[in-house]
Design a protein around this motif. Sequence first.
Motif, mmCIF file in Angstrom:
data_model
loop_
_atom_site.group_PDB
_atom_site.id
_atom_site.type_symbol
_atom_site.label_atom_id
_atom_site.label_comp_id
_atom_site.label_asym_id
_atom_site.label_seq_id
_atom_site.Cartn_x
_atom_site.Cartn_y
_atom_site.Cartn_z
ATOM 1 N N VAL A 3 -13.475 -63.240 -27.150
ATOM 2 C CA VAL A 3 -13.469 -63.310 -28.663
ATOM 3 C C VAL A 3 -13.291 -61.904 -29.389
ATOM 4 O O VAL A 3 -12.656 -61.907 -30.405
ATOM 5 C CB VAL A 3 -14.839 -64.007 -29.133
ATOM 6 N N ARG A 4 -14.017 -60.831 -28.952
ATOM 7 C CA ARG A 4 -13.995 -59.528 -29.509
ATOM 8 C C ARG A 4 -12.603 -59.039 -29.395
ATOM 9 O O ARG A 4 -12.475 -58.213 -30.267
ATOM 10 C CB ARG A 4 -15.224 -58.849 -28.961
ATOM 11 N N SER A 5 -11.838 -59.152 -28.297
ATOM 12 C CA SER A 5 -10.544 -58.634 -28.052
ATOM 13 C C SER A 5 -9.639 -59.545 -29.240
ATOM 14 O O SER A 5 -8.679 -58.756 -29.775
ATOM 15 C CB SER A 5 -9.997 -58.742 -26.659
ATOM 16 N N THR A 6 -9.781 -60.638 -29.240
ATOM 17 C CA THR A 6 -9.039 -61.201 -30.527
ATOM 18 C C THR A 6 -9.477 -60.912 -31.870
ATOM 19 O O THR A 6 -8.587 -60.622 -32.471
ATOM 20 C CB THR A 6 -9.470 -63.053 -30.339
ATOM 21 N N ALA A 7 -10.435 -60.476 -31.835
ATOM 22 C CA ALA A 7 -10.905 -60.174 -33.336
ATOM 23 C C ALA A 7 -10.390 -58.729 -33.379
ATOM 24 O O ALA A 7 -9.767 -58.352 -34.583
ATOM 25 C CB ALA A 7 -12.398 -59.940 -33.508
#
Length: 493
Positions: A151-155
């Motif tokens: 999720v953080r990489s997507t953000a």
Amino acid sequence: MKTLKNRWAILAAMALPIAGCSLEPSYERPGPAVPGQFPVGGPYPALPVSGAQPVRYTDIFRDPRLQTIIGRALANNQNLQVALGNVRSARGQLRSARADLLPSFTGLAGASVARNRGAAQGFGGAGGGVTQIYNASAGLTAFEIDLFGRVRSTANAALNEYLATEAGVRAARLTLVGETASAYYTLATDRSLLAIAEDTVRSAQRSVELTRARLQGGIIGRTDLRQAETILQQARADRADLTAVVAQDRNALELLVGAPVTDAELPQSIETADPLLAELPAALDSRILLARPDVVQAEYTLRAANARIGAARAQFFPSISLTGLVGFASNALGSLFTNSGFTYNGGADAGVPLFDGGFNRGNLETTQAQRDIAVAQYRLTIQTAFREVSGALARRGVIAEQYAAQLALQEAAADTFRLSDARYREGIDGFLTTLDAQRTLYGARRSLALTRLVRADNLVTLYRTLGGADLVPEASIAPPDAPRGSEVLRGER
């Protein structure tokens, strides 16, 4: 109540994101693949190496009318409005991606009434076979614990895409300023060429009238009259063409501005506009290209591609999602919010990829290929910028000599025409010599005006290719070396 508080604390703790590792590759800025300094020697001007900063357009284009027109173009141009719309769209996508980092709670409330015909007495104790149920609750819906940073990489990818789009707006503004200035100087030059054509028509008309009078007096032959008419008709044709060109230039400028331009805002000639141009600073090195907006945009695009690799890698690992519900339920509205009516439940689901037919591996290969493409595009953008600046510097190194030669040519051609015309009027020379001198002067005046345009366009090109520093507030676009991830997210207003 103590038990109730403990239950709420447990559920709140379940909803908190658990910091996990990141599978993003370590980012390193690719080498620029260009020399450390711009070319020197030959046609290139001598440039002492220094860390010169990009200049403001008001430092170069000092014509108040042009500055006013550029300001209006930055406010009204429709292509720029499209670019700003893309920024708003990217900002919305960033907010959507960022929302996945936090749990989502939903509040529910409801009431139901049911009658059971076969029952002697209802569950609620009133109304015979009538059942009443009231409820109020808040739920946590499938919140993913970001153990492996998906999720953080997507953000992070969305953040860099947003910053790339903002840099793209700065690039669009830079291009707009350059195109507006170029259109302004083109209009000024065509107005000068039109004035030269009109002046030549008047001069040629006098020559035709003189030649016709001498023909009628039997002093010369008909050939001289026809020769005099050639330059007149050529100048008339150029005047008609340039009248249309000037109107088209004005239309092009108004399209860039996005609004009508008044006569008072238009340049009278390139001779009046050219002296209001200032020189660029001489101290430059190629590191200045890293601040060019299209280069900044390409690097943010590369960072986004790098972050998507981390998200693709995380797909190979298990995912855990939390669900929970806390609330109250009662068969009487008056006793709904009491300890006896409190209810809660929670759960966690784990998903482990077992067989996906190669989807995750294909997705990872795609993101890695996109990262490699972004690296190549980043380097190509820098190489293109280096070529553009080097080409503009090559022209700048010789433009002064070219202008001086054209000015001397016009002065010599004007003097030759005066002498030839005087000798023709005295009957010393034939009209052919005067005709050649007049044609040479006409061409020299046009060439000098066009050389002024080349000089102006060269400064416009240098300003644009070096990257403007005044088109976006400095705080609106984080520099490429700014802190990433949550630090940038927290710093954004």
